[in-house]
Design a protein around this motif. Structure first.
Motif, PDB file in Angstrom:
ATOM      1  N   VAL A 221      -1.391 -19.028 -14.423  1.00 45.28           N
ATOM      2  CA  VAL A 221      -1.226 -19.907 -12.987  1.00 45.28           C
ATOM      3  C   VAL A 221       0.127 -20.303 -13.211  1.00 45.28           C
ATOM      4  N   LEU A 222       1.502 -19.537 -11.321  1.00 45.21           N
ATOM      5  CA  LEU A 222       2.242 -20.038 -11.182  1.00 45.21           C
ATOM      6  C   LEU A 222       3.289 -21.867 -11.399  1.00 45.21           C
ATOM      7  N   ASP A 223       2.321 -22.969 -11.116  1.00 45.49           N
ATOM      8  CA  ASP A 223       2.686 -24.016 -10.944  1.00 45.49           C
ATOM      9  C   ASP A 223       1.520 -25.428 -12.215  1.00 45.49           C
ATOM     10  N   LEU A 224       1.619 -25.075 -12.593  1.00 38.71           N
ATOM     11  CA  LEU A 224       0.705 -26.232 -13.778  1.00 38.71           C
ATOM     12  C   LEU A 224      -0.089 -27.723 -12.819  1.00 38.71           C
ATOM     13  N   GLU A 225       1.198 -28.595 -12.499  1.00 35.24           N
ATOM     14  CA  GLU A 225       0.719 -29.389 -12.038  1.00 35.24           C
ATOM     15  C   GLU A 225       0.091 -29.304 -11.375  1.00 35.24           C
ATOM     16  N   LYS A 226       0.653 -28.457 -10.402  1.00 31.67           N
ATOM     17  CA  LYS A 226      -0.873 -27.709  -8.682  1.00 31.67           C
ATOM     18  C   LYS A 226      -1.965 -27.972  -9.541  1.00 31.67           C
ATOM     19  N   SER A 227      -2.177 -27.010 -10.130  1.00 35.74           N
ATOM     20  CA  SER A 227      -3.573 -26.439 -10.456  1.00 35.74           C
ATOM     21  C   SER A 227      -4.127 -27.223 -11.631  1.00 35.74           C
ATOM     22  N   LEU A 228      -3.290 -28.483 -12.813  1.00 36.16           N
ATOM     23  CA  LEU A 228      -3.997 -28.934 -12.138  1.00 36.16           C
ATOM     24  C   LEU A 228      -5.395 -30.330 -11.951  1.00 36.16           C
ATOM     25  N   LYS A 229      -4.156 -30.765 -10.590  1.00 38.14           N
ATOM     26  CA  LYS A 229      -4.267 -31.312 -10.033  1.00 38.14           C
ATOM     27  C   LYS A 229      -5.380 -30.610  -8.832  1.00 38.14           C
ATOM     28  N   PHE A 230      -5.621 -29.281  -8.441  1.00 36.84           N
ATOM     29  CA  PHE A 230      -6.745 -28.934  -8.251  1.00 36.84           C
ATOM     30  C   PHE A 230      -7.908 -28.978  -8.824  1.00 36.84           C
ATOM     31  N   TYR A 231      -7.864 -28.187 -10.109  1.00 31.08           N
ATOM     32  CA  TYR A 231      -8.877 -29.042 -10.571  1.00 31.08           C
ATOM     33  C   TYR A 231      -9.816 -29.693 -11.430  1.00 31.08           C
TER      34      TYR A 231
ATOM     35  N   THR B 129     -13.956 -24.210 -21.996  1.00 30.17           N
ATOM     36  CA  THR B 129     -13.236 -24.190 -20.897  1.00 30.17           C
ATOM     37  C   THR B 129     -12.847 -23.315 -20.569  1.00 30.17           C
ATOM     38  N   LEU B 130     -11.679 -23.803 -19.558  1.00 30.12           N
ATOM     39  CA  LEU B 130     -11.278 -23.101 -19.050  1.00 30.12           C
ATOM     40  C   LEU B 130      -9.869 -22.630 -19.631  1.00 30.12           C
ATOM     41  N   GLU B 131      -9.466 -22.192 -19.719  1.00 28.85           N
ATOM     42  CA  GLU B 131      -8.046 -21.602 -20.051  1.00 28.85           C
ATOM     43  C   GLU B 131      -6.907 -21.411 -19.233  1.00 28.85           C
ATOM     44  N   LEU B 132      -5.923 -22.606 -18.745  1.00 30.34           N
ATOM     45  CA  LEU B 132      -4.452 -22.298 -17.984  1.00 30.34           C
ATOM     46  C   LEU B 132      -3.885 -21.831 -18.633  1.00 30.34           C
ATOM     47  N   THR B 133      -2.737 -20.491 -18.423  1.00 25.73           N
ATOM     48  CA  THR B 133      -1.323 -20.142 -19.033  1.00 25.73           C
ATOM     49  C   THR B 133      -0.604 -20.649 -18.238  1.00 25.73           C
ATOM     50  N   TRP B 134       0.372 -21.160 -18.188  1.00 22.41           N
ATOM     51  CA  TRP B 134       1.938 -21.571 -17.930  1.00 22.41           C
ATOM     52  C   TRP B 134       2.586 -20.772 -18.554  1.00 22.41           C
ATOM     53  N   LEU B 135       3.084 -19.831 -18.274  1.00 22.27           N
ATOM     54  CA  LEU B 135       4.556 -19.289 -18.766  1.00 22.27           C
ATOM     55  C   LEU B 135       5.922 -19.750 -17.967  1.00 22.27           C
ATOM     56  N   ARG B 136       6.721 -19.547 -18.550  1.00 20.84           N
ATOM     57  CA  ARG B 136       8.034 -21.053 -17.969  1.00 20.84           C
ATOM     58  C   ARG B 136       8.554 -19.432 -17.272  1.00 20.84           C
ATOM     59  N   ASP B 137       9.245 -18.101 -17.608  1.00 17.74           N
ATOM     60  CA  ASP B 137       9.791 -17.358 -17.237  1.00 17.74           C
ATOM     61  C   ASP B 137       8.821 -16.246 -16.113  1.00 17.74           C
TER      62      ASP B 137
ATOM     63  N   SER C 273     -11.469 -21.300  -3.682  1.00 15.70           N
ATOM     64  CA  SER C 273      -9.997 -20.282  -3.918  1.00 15.70           C
ATOM     65  C   SER C 273      -8.888 -21.886  -4.615  1.00 15.70           C
ATOM     66  N   ASP C 274      -8.718 -21.366  -5.497  1.00 13.54           N
ATOM     67  CA  ASP C 274      -7.211 -22.055  -6.310  1.00 13.54           C
ATOM     68  C   ASP C 274      -6.523 -21.587  -6.104  1.00 13.54           C
ATOM     69  N   PRO C 275      -5.050 -22.322  -6.217  1.00 10.57           N
ATOM     70  CA  PRO C 275      -3.433 -22.359  -5.841  1.00 10.57           C
ATOM     71  C   PRO C 275      -3.038 -21.042  -6.724  1.00 10.57           C
ATOM     72  N   ASP C 276      -3.942 -20.688  -7.527  1.00  9.78           N
ATOM     73  CA  ASP C 276      -3.788 -18.872  -7.548  1.00  9.78           C
ATOM     74  C   ASP C 276      -4.080 -17.959  -6.905  1.00  9.78           C
ATOM     75  N   GLY C 277      -4.775 -18.207  -5.970  1.00 11.97           N
ATOM     76  CA  GLY C 277      -6.165 -16.751  -5.627  1.00 11.97           C
ATOM     77  C   GLY C 277      -7.337 -16.616  -5.997  1.00 11.97           C
ATOM     78  N   TYR C 278      -7.408 -17.728  -7.391  1.00 13.08           N
ATOM     79  CA  TYR C 278      -8.407 -16.815  -8.201  1.00 13.08           C
ATOM     80  C   TYR C 278      -9.632 -17.656  -7.656  1.00 13.08           C
ATOM     81  N   TRP C 279     -10.839 -17.064  -7.208  1.00 11.45           N
ATOM     82  CA  TRP C 279     -12.210 -17.312  -6.954  1.00 11.45           C
ATOM     83  C   TRP C 279     -12.971 -18.176  -7.816  1.00 11.45           C
ATOM     84  N   ILE C 280     -13.398 -19.333  -7.227  1.00 14.64           N
ATOM     85  CA  ILE C 280     -14.942 -20.348  -8.428  1.00 14.64           C
ATOM     86  C   ILE C 280     -15.695 -20.408  -7.130  1.00 14.64           C
ATOM     87  N   GLU C 281     -17.056 -20.071  -7.570  1.00 13.20           N
ATOM     88  CA  GLU C 281     -18.969 -19.910  -6.810  1.00 13.20           C
ATOM     89  C   GLU C 281     -19.328 -21.188  -7.206  1.00 13.20           C
TER      90      GLU C 281
END
Length: 121
Positions: free
Chosen positions: A11-21, A53-61, A108-116
């Motif tokens: 994910v690009l924006d961890l806080e946005k993704s955490l809020k979405f999920y 579990t769903l692992e969200l990976t945020w990379l600083r760079d 669709s989550d903030p990064d475009g991943y689809w969830i059925e």
């Protein structure tokens, strides 16, 4: 013995993704790991029901969106209250595809991943 443990989304924006999920699927962090140099952070989300579990990976760079190809992969969740969840997701504007003949839809989550989303049958 072997069993599922987790699946990863970068994910690009961890806080946005955490809020979405949290807001869409009621998933909450169950464990986290942050690199000592701050270069990455892993947050594992759980549903309080299963061990998966769903692992969200945020990379600083990382600054550019991830290339998801043709998005021919997805996670699936089953619900015993399909109509209520569908209404909630419709109001949130996160539904990206509906297959009414199959009785399913995708969000669709903030990064475009689809969830059925599948009704309990």
């Amino acid at each position: 013995m072997i069993k599922f443990n987790h699946f990863n989304f970068n994910v690009l924006d961890l806080e946005k993704s955490l809020k979405f999920y949290k807001d869409t699927l009621n998933l909450e962090p169950v464990r986290e790991k942050t690199a000592s140099d701050g270069s990455f952070q892993l947050v594992y989300l759980g549903d309080k029901i299963s061990d998966f579990t769903l692992e969200l990976t945020w990379l600083r760079d990382r600054k550019e969106p991830y290339n998801l190809g043709e998005c021919e992969f997805h996670l699936a969740f089953v619900t015993d209250d399909f109509e209520t969840l569908h209404k909630k997701h419709k109001e949130q504007g996160v539904i990206c595809f509906e297959n009414e003949s199959m009785g399913i839809y995708f969000i669709s989550d903030p990064d475009g991943y689809w969830i059925e989303i599948v009704p309990q049958r």
